[in-house]
Design a protein around this motif. Structure first.
Motif, PDB file in Angstrom:
ATOM      1  N   UNK A  29       0.876  -1.062  -0.050  1.00  0.00           N
ATOM      2  CA  UNK A  29      -0.058   0.122  -0.049  1.00  0.00           C
ATOM      3  C   UNK A  29       0.981   1.422  -0.129  1.00  0.00           C
ATOM      4  N   UNK A  30       1.879   1.260   0.640  1.00  0.00           N
ATOM      5  CA  UNK A  30       2.858   2.340   0.793  1.00  0.00           C
ATOM      6  C   UNK A  30       3.675   2.592  -0.262  1.00  0.00           C
ATOM      7  N   UNK A  31       4.024   1.460  -1.061  1.00  0.00           N
ATOM      8  CA  UNK A  31       4.686   1.519  -2.291  1.00  0.00           C
ATOM      9  C   UNK A  31       3.715   2.197  -3.409  1.00  0.00           C
ATOM     10  N   UNK A  32       2.428   1.821  -3.462  1.00  0.00           N
ATOM     11  CA  UNK A  32       1.429   2.276  -4.284  1.00  0.00           C
ATOM     12  C   UNK A  32       1.163   3.775  -4.207  1.00  0.00           C
ATOM     13  N   UNK A  33       1.199   4.056  -3.032  1.00  0.00           N
ATOM     14  CA  UNK A  33       0.980   5.392  -2.965  1.00  0.00           C
ATOM     15  C   UNK A  33       2.164   6.384  -3.234  1.00  0.00           C
ATOM     16  N   UNK A  34       3.270   6.058  -2.759  1.00  0.00           N
ATOM     17  CA  UNK A  34       4.359   6.683  -3.396  1.00  0.00           C
ATOM     18  C   UNK A  34       4.325   6.623  -4.909  1.00  0.00           C
ATOM     19  N   UNK A  35       4.210   5.690  -5.418  1.00  0.00           N
ATOM     20  CA  UNK A  35       3.939   5.527  -6.919  1.00  0.00           C
ATOM     21  C   UNK A  35       3.063   6.468  -7.531  1.00  0.00           C
ATOM     22  N   UNK A  36       1.871   6.572  -6.966  1.00  0.00           N
ATOM     23  CA  UNK A  36       0.866   7.561  -7.267  1.00  0.00           C
ATOM     24  C   UNK A  36       1.310   9.115  -6.982  1.00  0.00           C
ATOM     25  N   UNK A  37       1.932   9.111  -6.087  1.00  0.00           N
ATOM     26  CA  UNK A  37       2.353  10.721  -5.635  1.00  0.00           C
ATOM     27  C   UNK A  37       3.370  11.134  -6.647  1.00  0.00           C
ATOM     28  N   UNK A  38       4.554  10.131  -7.083  1.00  0.00           N
ATOM     29  CA  UNK A  38       5.225  10.279  -7.931  1.00  0.00           C
ATOM     30  C   UNK A  38       4.771  10.669  -9.368  1.00  0.00           C
ATOM     31  N   UNK A  39       3.632   9.882  -9.693  1.00  0.00           N
ATOM     32  CA  UNK A  39       2.987  10.159 -11.203  1.00  0.00           C
ATOM     33  C   UNK A  39       2.338  11.481 -10.913  1.00  0.00           C
ATOM     34  N   UNK A  40       1.728  11.779  -9.720  1.00  0.00           N
ATOM     35  CA  UNK A  40       1.185  13.161  -9.840  1.00  0.00           C
ATOM     36  C   UNK A  40       1.933  14.198  -9.786  1.00  0.00           C
ATOM     37  N   UNK A  41       3.264  14.058  -9.242  1.00  0.00           N
ATOM     38  CA  UNK A  41       4.312  15.161  -9.394  1.00  0.00           C
ATOM     39  C   UNK A  41       4.590  15.334 -10.882  1.00  0.00           C
ATOM     40  N   UNK A  42       4.869  14.122 -11.582  1.00  0.00           N
ATOM     41  CA  UNK A  42       5.051  14.380 -13.023  1.00  0.00           C
ATOM     42  C   UNK A  42       4.206  14.975 -13.615  1.00  0.00           C
ATOM     43  N   UNK A  43       2.809  14.662 -13.372  1.00  0.00           N
ATOM     44  CA  UNK A  43       1.681  15.352 -14.037  1.00  0.00           C
ATOM     45  C   UNK A  43       1.770  16.756 -13.941  1.00  0.00           C
ATOM     46  N   UNK A  44       2.067  17.340 -12.561  1.00  0.00           N
ATOM     47  CA  UNK A  44       2.022  18.618 -12.163  1.00  0.00           C
ATOM     48  C   UNK A  44       3.176  19.158 -12.843  1.00  0.00           C
ATOM     49  N   UNK A  45       4.389  18.780 -13.107  1.00  0.00           N
ATOM     50  CA  UNK A  45       5.461  19.166 -13.643  1.00  0.00           C
ATOM     51  C   UNK A  45       5.295  19.508 -15.220  1.00  0.00           C
ATOM     52  N   UNK A  46       4.583  18.207 -15.694  1.00  0.00           N
ATOM     53  CA  UNK A  46       4.114  18.211 -17.193  1.00  0.00           C
ATOM     54  C   UNK A  46       3.051  19.598 -17.613  1.00  0.00           C
ATOM     55  N   UNK A  47       2.196  19.668 -16.521  1.00  0.00           N
ATOM     56  CA  UNK A  47       1.215  20.898 -16.681  1.00  0.00           C
ATOM     57  C   UNK A  47       1.821  22.225 -16.431  1.00  0.00           C
ATOM     58  N   UNK A  48       2.967  22.459 -15.484  1.00  0.00           N
ATOM     59  CA  UNK A  48       3.731  23.399 -15.371  1.00  0.00           C
ATOM     60  C   UNK A  48       4.536  23.745 -16.654  1.00  0.00           C
ATOM     61  N   UNK A  49       5.134  22.822 -17.258  1.00  0.00           N
ATOM     62  CA  UNK A  49       5.710  22.949 -18.627  1.00  0.00           C
ATOM     63  C   UNK A  49       4.972  23.390 -19.706  1.00  0.00           C
ATOM     64  N   UNK A  50       3.822  22.596 -19.696  1.00  0.00           N
ATOM     65  CA  UNK A  50       2.931  23.250 -20.877  1.00  0.00           C
ATOM     66  C   UNK A  50       2.452  24.354 -20.746  1.00  0.00           C
ATOM     67  N   UNK A  51       2.026  24.957 -19.401  1.00  0.00           N
ATOM     68  CA  UNK A  51       1.765  26.195 -18.985  1.00  0.00           C
ATOM     69  C   UNK A  51       2.787  27.591 -19.581  1.00  0.00           C
ATOM     70  N   UNK A  52       4.173  27.087 -19.303  1.00  0.00           N
ATOM     71  CA  UNK A  52       5.201  27.727 -19.586  1.00  0.00           C
ATOM     72  C   UNK A  52       4.972  28.091 -21.227  1.00  0.00           C
ATOM     73  N   UNK A  53       5.092  26.956 -21.994  1.00  0.00           N
ATOM     74  CA  UNK A  53       4.881  26.611 -23.465  1.00  0.00           C
ATOM     75  C   UNK A  53       3.937  27.629 -23.918  1.00  0.00           C
ATOM     76  N   UNK A  54       2.633  27.606 -23.289  1.00  0.00           N
ATOM     77  CA  UNK A  54       1.409  28.264 -23.583  1.00  0.00           C
ATOM     78  C   UNK A  54       1.919  29.877 -23.544  1.00  0.00           C
ATOM     79  N   UNK A  55       2.597  30.420 -22.553  1.00  0.00           N
ATOM     80  CA  UNK A  55       3.044  31.543 -22.233  1.00  0.00           C
ATOM     81  C   UNK A  55       3.873  31.855 -23.360  1.00  0.00           C
ATOM     82  N   UNK A  56       4.814  31.226 -23.650  1.00  0.00           N
ATOM     83  CA  UNK A  56       5.822  31.624 -24.620  1.00  0.00           C
ATOM     84  C   UNK A  56       5.089  31.615 -25.978  1.00  0.00           C
ATOM     85  N   UNK A  57       4.244  30.728 -26.400  1.00  0.00           N
ATOM     86  CA  UNK A  57       3.512  30.729 -27.718  1.00  0.00           C
ATOM     87  C   UNK A  57       2.763  31.956 -27.682  1.00  0.00           C
ATOM     88  N   UNK A  58       1.950  32.442 -26.838  1.00  0.00           N
ATOM     89  CA  UNK A  58       1.367  33.604 -26.766  1.00  0.00           C
ATOM     90  C   UNK A  58       2.410  34.976 -26.992  1.00  0.00           C
TER      91      UNK A  58
END
Length: 217
Positions: A29-58
């Motif tokens: 259970x702990x390993x699964x929670x850590x994996x989910x948290x890592x995936x969530x962090x990656x998703x957040x980083x990707x979202x931040x990166x996409x937001x930066x790309x959108x700002x640059x594109x604008x």
């Protein structure tokens, strides 16, 4: 003794295999929670990166729009304005007592020039040649239509002309044209010097500017 045995019977110890199974479940259970948290962090980083790309594109889109507007404005300003200049400078009436410098100027643009002032001066050996009493060194030409030839005459004393024609003196003709476009918002200018080359008998351009002042005399 009986009491201790009864207490042991009431609280039996769990088997080891049951404890191991529970620990593995907790670790999973702990390993699964850590994996989910890592995936969530990656998703957040990707979202931040996409937001930066959108700002640059604008930003780049806005910059491209601004550059296009500037280029369009420049092209319009260049194409929709008069351009005054000199077509030719020659000598006239050289065999008389009144040799004359003839300046052929015109509007090379596509629309008329307004409020035009024309000033022409002859300079021999670095000294300004004073115009004759009945002549003017500057005129108010008013409106100059496109591609219509206009002429300005400058008289030269016979002795000075002979010295120039023989190569003993240097002659320059200074031409200054002040004018405005249809909007009359900005005064435009054309200034150019023409030097006479006695060896070939022609006037050639020898420098100029498009930022001259308003003093034409």
């Amino acid at each position: 003794m009986d009491d201790q045995e009864n207490e042991s019977q009431q609280h039996p110890t769990e088997p080891l295999h049951i404890q191991s199974s529970a620990e593995r479940r907790d670790r999973d259970i702990l390993r699964t929670e850590r994996s989910q948290l890592a995936k969530l962090a990656q998703v957040l980083k990707l979202a931040d990166f996409m937001a930066i790309l959108m700002v640059l594109a604008t930003f780049f889109s806005a910059y491209a729009t601004w550059r296009t507007a500037m280029l369009t404005s420049t092209i319009f300003a260049v194409s929709d304005r008069p351009f005054l200049g000199v077509q030719q400078v020659t000598f006239e009436a050289t065999g008389t007592q009144h040799p004359t410098i003839l300046v052929n100027y015109r509007n090379f643009g596509s629309i008329p020039a307004l409020d035009t002032i024309v000033a022409v001066h002859a300079v021999v050996d670095g000294k300004l040649v004073q115009p004759a009493p009945d002549a003017m060194s500057a005129i108010d030409a008013g409106i100059l239509s496109p591609n219509v030839p206009h002429y300005f005459y400058v008289s030269l004393p016979p002795d000075k002309y002979q010295a120039v024609a023989a190569g003993k003196s240097n002659l320059q003709v200074h031409v200054r044209l002040l004018y405005k476009g249809p909007a009359r918002e900005k005064q435009l200018c054309y200034f150019e010097r023409f030097a006479y080359h006695f060896g070939v008998g022609v006037f050639q351009a020898s420098g100029g500017d498009d930022r001259c002042g308003t003093d034409v005399f």
